[in-house]
Design a protein around this motif. Structure first.
Motif, PDB file in Angstrom:
ATOM      1  N   SER A   1       1.379  11.367  21.078  1.00  0.00           N
ATOM      2  CA  SER A   1       2.018  10.117  21.048  1.00  0.00           C
ATOM      3  C   SER A   1       2.063   9.523  19.593  1.00  0.00           C
ATOM      4  O   SER A   1       3.109   8.669  19.117  1.00  0.00           O
ATOM      5  N   ALA A   2       1.254  10.078  18.543  1.00  0.00           N
ATOM      6  CA  ALA A   2       1.230   9.325  17.234  1.00  0.00           C
ATOM      7  C   ALA A   2       2.498   9.921  16.623  1.00  0.00           C
ATOM      8  O   ALA A   2       3.295   9.261  15.710  1.00  0.00           O
ATOM      9  N   TYR A   3       2.723  11.367  17.033  1.00  0.00           N
ATOM     10  CA  TYR A   3       3.863  11.912  16.138  1.00  0.00           C
ATOM     11  C   TYR A   3       5.264  11.348  16.465  1.00  0.00           C
ATOM     12  O   TYR A   3       6.096  11.081  16.067  1.00  0.00           O
ATOM     13  N   ARG A   4       5.187  11.036  17.847  1.00  0.00           N
ATOM     14  CA  ARG A   4       6.524  10.457  18.580  1.00  0.00           C
ATOM     15  C   ARG A   4       6.677   8.978  18.097  1.00  0.00           C
ATOM     16  O   ARG A   4       7.791   8.531  17.823  1.00  0.00           O
ATOM     17  N   ALA A   5       5.475   8.323  17.749  1.00  0.00           N
ATOM     18  CA  ALA A   5       5.701   6.720  17.429  1.00  0.00           C
ATOM     19  C   ALA A   5       6.146   6.885  16.105  1.00  0.00           C
ATOM     20  O   ALA A   5       6.599   5.953  15.248  1.00  0.00           O
ATOM     21  N   GLY A   6       6.155   7.993  14.917  1.00  0.00           N
ATOM     22  CA  GLY A   6       6.526   8.065  13.789  1.00  0.00           C
ATOM     23  C   GLY A   6       5.696   8.176  12.498  1.00  0.00           C
ATOM     24  O   GLY A   6       6.066   8.008  11.380  1.00  0.00           O
ATOM     25  N   TYR A   7       4.394   8.553  12.890  1.00  0.00           N
ATOM     26  CA  TYR A   7       3.305   8.641  11.876  1.00  0.00           C
ATOM     27  C   TYR A   7       3.796   9.973  11.201  1.00  0.00           C
ATOM     28  O   TYR A   7       4.064  10.733  11.544  1.00  0.00           O
ATOM     29  N   HIS A   8       3.517   9.906   9.719  1.00  0.00           N
ATOM     30  CA  HIS A   8       3.975  11.135   8.745  1.00  0.00           C
ATOM     31  C   HIS A   8       2.848  12.205   9.054  1.00  0.00           C
ATOM     32  O   HIS A   8       3.308  13.392   9.253  1.00  0.00           O
ATOM     33  N   PHE A   9       1.694  11.957   9.285  1.00  0.00           N
ATOM     34  CA  PHE A   9       0.766  12.683   9.605  1.00  0.00           C
ATOM     35  C   PHE A   9      -0.176  12.379  10.445  1.00  0.00           C
ATOM     36  O   PHE A   9      -0.700  11.227  10.569  1.00  0.00           O
ATOM     37  N   VAL A  10      -0.869  13.346  11.467  1.00  0.00           N
ATOM     38  CA  VAL A  10      -1.938  12.844  12.575  1.00  0.00           C
ATOM     39  C   VAL A  10      -2.985  13.763  12.409  1.00  0.00           C
ATOM     40  O   VAL A  10      -2.997  15.200  12.332  1.00  0.00           O
TER      41      VAL A  10
ATOM     42  N   GLY B   1       8.574   3.820   2.035  1.00  0.00           N
ATOM     43  CA  GLY B   1       8.015   4.888   1.075  1.00  0.00           C
ATOM     44  C   GLY B   1       6.356   4.821   1.424  1.00  0.00           C
ATOM     45  O   GLY B   1       5.886   5.803   0.719  1.00  0.00           O
ATOM     46  N   THR B   2       5.877   3.878   2.382  1.00  0.00           N
ATOM     47  CA  THR B   2       4.589   4.120   2.800  1.00  0.00           C
ATOM     48  C   THR B   2       4.180   5.195   3.442  1.00  0.00           C
ATOM     49  O   THR B   2       5.014   5.433   4.569  1.00  0.00           O
ATOM     50  N   PHE B   3       3.097   5.921   3.089  1.00  0.00           N
ATOM     51  CA  PHE B   3       2.608   7.129   4.055  1.00  0.00           C
ATOM     52  C   PHE B   3       1.978   6.625   5.044  1.00  0.00           C
ATOM     53  O   PHE B   3       0.815   5.774   4.835  1.00  0.00           O
ATOM     54  N   LEU B   4       2.096   7.052   6.303  1.00  0.00           N
ATOM     55  CA  LEU B   4       1.456   6.606   7.453  1.00  0.00           C
ATOM     56  C   LEU B   4       0.556   7.753   8.032  1.00  0.00           C
ATOM     57  O   LEU B   4       1.159   8.728   8.419  1.00  0.00           O
ATOM     58  N   LEU B   5      -0.871   7.499   8.239  1.00  0.00           N
ATOM     59  CA  LEU B   5      -1.579   8.546   8.615  1.00  0.00           C
ATOM     60  C   LEU B   5      -2.530   7.864   9.979  1.00  0.00           C
ATOM     61  O   LEU B   5      -2.833   6.892   9.759  1.00  0.00           O
ATOM     62  N   ALA B   6      -2.485   8.807  11.098  1.00  0.00           N
ATOM     63  CA  ALA B   6      -3.165   8.295  12.158  1.00  0.00           C
ATOM     64  C   ALA B   6      -4.387   9.058  12.483  1.00  0.00           C
ATOM     65  O   ALA B   6      -4.417  10.260  12.399  1.00  0.00           O
ATOM     66  N   LEU B   7      -5.231   8.340  13.021  1.00  0.00           N
ATOM     67  CA  LEU B   7      -6.596   9.076  13.283  1.00  0.00           C
ATOM     68  C   LEU B   7      -6.697   9.002  14.834  1.00  0.00           C
ATOM     69  O   LEU B   7      -6.860   7.702  15.110  1.00  0.00           O
ATOM     70  N   VAL B   8      -6.961  10.230  15.457  1.00  0.00           N
ATOM     71  CA  VAL B   8      -6.610  10.207  16.807  1.00  0.00           C
ATOM     72  C   VAL B   8      -7.910  11.034  17.439  1.00  0.00           C
ATOM     73  O   VAL B   8      -8.673  11.808  16.478  1.00  0.00           O
TER      74      VAL B   8
ATOM     75  N   GLU C   1      -0.336  12.036  -5.219  1.00  0.00           N
ATOM     76  CA  GLU C   1       0.667  12.713  -5.953  1.00  0.00           C
ATOM     77  C   GLU C   1       2.161  12.188  -5.497  1.00  0.00           C
ATOM     78  O   GLU C   1       3.078  12.031  -6.513  1.00  0.00           O
ATOM     79  N   ARG C   2       2.362  12.173  -4.276  1.00  0.00           N
ATOM     80  CA  ARG C   2       3.491  11.715  -3.916  1.00  0.00           C
ATOM     81  C   ARG C   2       3.832  10.314  -4.415  1.00  0.00           C
ATOM     82  O   ARG C   2       5.040  10.040  -4.991  1.00  0.00           O
ATOM     83  N   TRP C   3       2.926   9.429  -4.136  1.00  0.00           N
ATOM     84  CA  TRP C   3       3.066   8.043  -4.752  1.00  0.00           C
ATOM     85  C   TRP C   3       3.562   8.136  -6.265  1.00  0.00           C
ATOM     86  O   TRP C   3       4.157   7.262  -6.896  1.00  0.00           O
ATOM     87  N   THR C   4       2.442   8.913  -7.086  1.00  0.00           N
ATOM     88  CA  THR C   4       3.129   9.083  -8.665  1.00  0.00           C
ATOM     89  C   THR C   4       4.406   9.267  -8.669  1.00  0.00           C
ATOM     90  O   THR C   4       5.004   8.664  -9.645  1.00  0.00           O
ATOM     91  N   LEU C   5       4.842  10.422  -7.904  1.00  0.00           N
ATOM     92  CA  LEU C   5       6.238  10.784  -8.165  1.00  0.00           C
ATOM     93  C   LEU C   5       7.114   9.772  -7.832  1.00  0.00           C
ATOM     94  O   LEU C   5       8.209   9.575  -8.463  1.00  0.00           O
ATOM     95  N   ARG C   6       7.060   9.099  -6.834  1.00  0.00           N
ATOM     96  CA  ARG C   6       7.892   7.888  -6.364  1.00  0.00           C
ATOM     97  C   ARG C   6       7.687   6.845  -7.466  1.00  0.00           C
ATOM     98  O   ARG C   6       9.003   6.220  -7.795  1.00  0.00           O
TER      99      ARG C   6
ATOM    100  N   PRO D   1       0.895  -1.212   0.073  1.00  0.00           N
ATOM    101  CA  PRO D   1      -0.013  -0.014   0.003  1.00  0.00           C
ATOM    102  C   PRO D   1       0.715   1.301  -0.150  1.00  0.00           C
ATOM    103  O   PRO D   1       1.918   1.288   0.720  1.00  0.00           O
ATOM    104  N   GLY D   2       0.346   2.233  -0.757  1.00  0.00           N
ATOM    105  CA  GLY D   2       1.007   3.442  -0.801  1.00  0.00           C
ATOM    106  C   GLY D   2       0.766   4.384   0.587  1.00  0.00           C
ATOM    107  O   GLY D   2       1.534   5.183   0.945  1.00  0.00           O
ATOM    108  N   CYS D   3      -0.441   3.904   1.162  1.00  0.00           N
ATOM    109  CA  CYS D   3      -0.784   4.701   2.523  1.00  0.00           C
ATOM    110  C   CYS D   3      -1.589   3.768   3.220  1.00  0.00           C
ATOM    111  O   CYS D   3      -2.374   3.037   2.859  1.00  0.00           O
ATOM    112  N   ILE D   4      -1.084   3.938   4.584  1.00  0.00           N
ATOM    113  CA  ILE D   4      -1.838   3.185   5.561  1.00  0.00           C
ATOM    114  C   ILE D   4      -2.566   4.131   6.608  1.00  0.00           C
ATOM    115  O   ILE D   4      -1.590   4.999   7.069  1.00  0.00           O
ATOM    116  N   ILE D   5      -3.682   4.001   7.100  1.00  0.00           N
ATOM    117  CA  ILE D   5      -4.474   4.858   7.766  1.00  0.00           C
ATOM    118  C   ILE D   5      -4.919   4.241   9.079  1.00  0.00           C
ATOM    119  O   ILE D   5      -5.503   2.852   8.813  1.00  0.00           O
ATOM    120  N   VAL D   6      -4.349   4.505  10.418  1.00  0.00           N
ATOM    121  CA  VAL D   6      -4.508   3.574  11.419  1.00  0.00           C
ATOM    122  C   VAL D   6      -5.491   4.416  12.577  1.00  0.00           C
ATOM    123  O   VAL D   6      -5.138   5.654  12.838  1.00  0.00           O
TER     124      VAL D   6
END
Length: 400
Positions: A93-102, A78-85, A124-129, A49-54
């Protein structure tokens, strides 16, 4: 371009609505929601996956540890990690854990639109990659073609010039050693080792346009082209390597290899510092090796010829370093009579085994000189401003 796979890890009732929002955020998005660890493992085994939402309240994974566990999988780079808090504490906590965006979840249209906008940015980021990966694959393929072309050129050279395998092998080893010694003396002598090594491997590539009779002749005698065909050797070498865009210095080294230090060489009559260091090194080591394997001279005779033409044709400092390299690699009785010393270890009464020359090319003491206090003082005074090139070689005429 491949579609962006988005994975949503959540067991909430609203997850189906999230999945619909993701599907409608773009025409090239494939959204999947998993609600159990078995579904997650099956999905990750089949897709990248190019993006995982947790969802921070999920029990499928431990949200705080998930980025760390994902980082151990090379194919997930290269997978983008998004947390829903749902609270400020979870956000930190999510930013400290290493998520790219919260994103803090509020069940409003704004939340869904924010997720939709983020997914479009990730796409768009995935397409460029993906484009970058395709470019890297194309570059790798081009480099493989270059390596094959170099191999073909080497085989042609070996077939037409019998001594070239020995000359190329010696030139590669000695040229790299001399370049390393020069680099330790002064940063101005910096040479790209890979480019110099390739130039040594293909030292005679410009001669392939010559006839068989001319191939047995030296390219230059006393710094002058042996024949008209030989005068075209530098340009022919540059033309043969024109397609090797990754090796511009190699082309320049071979193009300027037959320039003389006094400016009487060819093809451009460069002199002294105008000639690239790599070209000056390669000229010395190649012509020494050719004197051995093509013309049949023994090592002392070949080195003597180079020494006689130093200053005018060859860089004297490089000839001196070649002499030092030969002394290091040769096990003859003559070389065992020479002892390399640092300047501060010289004492009166020692006999100089080789000329003492500085980096700037000044000869301080000639070979055969019996050192006196005045000689040693002169060497040390110069050495503080213009270092002695290499070691000072003295004869082993005393217990050492």
């Amino acid at each position: 371009m491949d579609a962006l796979d988005v994975l949503l890890i959540s067991e909430r009732q609203e997850s189906a609505l999230f999945e619909q929002i993701l599907l409608h955020s773009s025409n090239n998005v494939l959204a999947t929601c998993v609600t159990s660890n078995e579904e997650l493992q099956a999905y990750l085994a089949a897709k990248h996956p190019g993006c995982i939402i947790v969802d921070w309240q999920t029990e499928v994974v431990t949200p705080e540890l998930f980025p760390r566990s994902l980082a151990r999988s090379p194919h997930m780079q290269g997978t983008f990690l998004l947390a829903l808090v749902y609270s400020p504490d979870q956000l930190h906590s999510a930013y400290r854990a290493g998520y790219h965006f919260v994103l803090t979840v509020e069940y409003t249209r704004a939340t869904y639109y924010a997720i939709s906008a983020l997914v479009q940015l990730v796409q768009e980021r995935w397409t460029l990659r993906q484009q970058l990966l395709h470019m890297e694959e194309a570059l790798h393929a081009a480099r493989q073609v270059e390596l094959q072309w170099i191999s073909v050129l080497e085989r042609l050279m070996y077939q037409r010039i019998p001594e070239s395998p020995m000359v190329a092998h010696f030139s590669r080893q000695s040229a790299l050693w001399i370049a390393e010694r020069l680099r330790t003396i002064s940063p101005s002598y910096d040479v790209d080792f890979a480019q110099l090594e390739l130039a040594a491997r293909l030292y005679a590539i410009g001669r392939l346009q010559l006839g068989d009779a001319e191939l047995r002749l030296p390219v230059a005698r006393d710094g002058v082209p042996t024949t008209y065909g030989c005068s075209r050797v530098p340009e022919s070498a540059a033309e043969a390597l024109e397609a090797l865009t990754e090796y511009p210095q190699t082309r320049r080294i071979l193009m300027t290899m037959y320039e003389n230090c006094d400016g009487t060489g060819f093809p451009h009559r460069l002199q002294g510092w105008q000639i690239p260091v790599g070209a000056r090194i390669l000229r010395v080591v190649v012509e020494y090796a050719e004197l051995l394997w093509r013309d049949g001279y023994d090592p002392p005779q070949a080195l003597s010829i180079l020494q006689q033409l130093s200053h005018r044709i060859y860089d004297q400092r490089i000839v001196l370093l070649l002499d030092e390299y030969l002394a290091m690699t040769d096990s003859s009785n003559t070389d065992r009579l020479l002892l390399p010393l640092r300047v501060e270890h010289l004492v009166p009464g020692m006999v100089v085994g080789r000329d003492v020359v500085t980096v700037a090319g000044h000869k301080l003491v000639a070979q055969g000189t019996v050192l006196e206090a005045s000689h040693i003082e002169r060497i040390r005074n110069h050495h503080s401003l213009d270092p002695v090139l290499g070691a000072v070689y003295v004869l082993r005429t005393w217990d050492s």
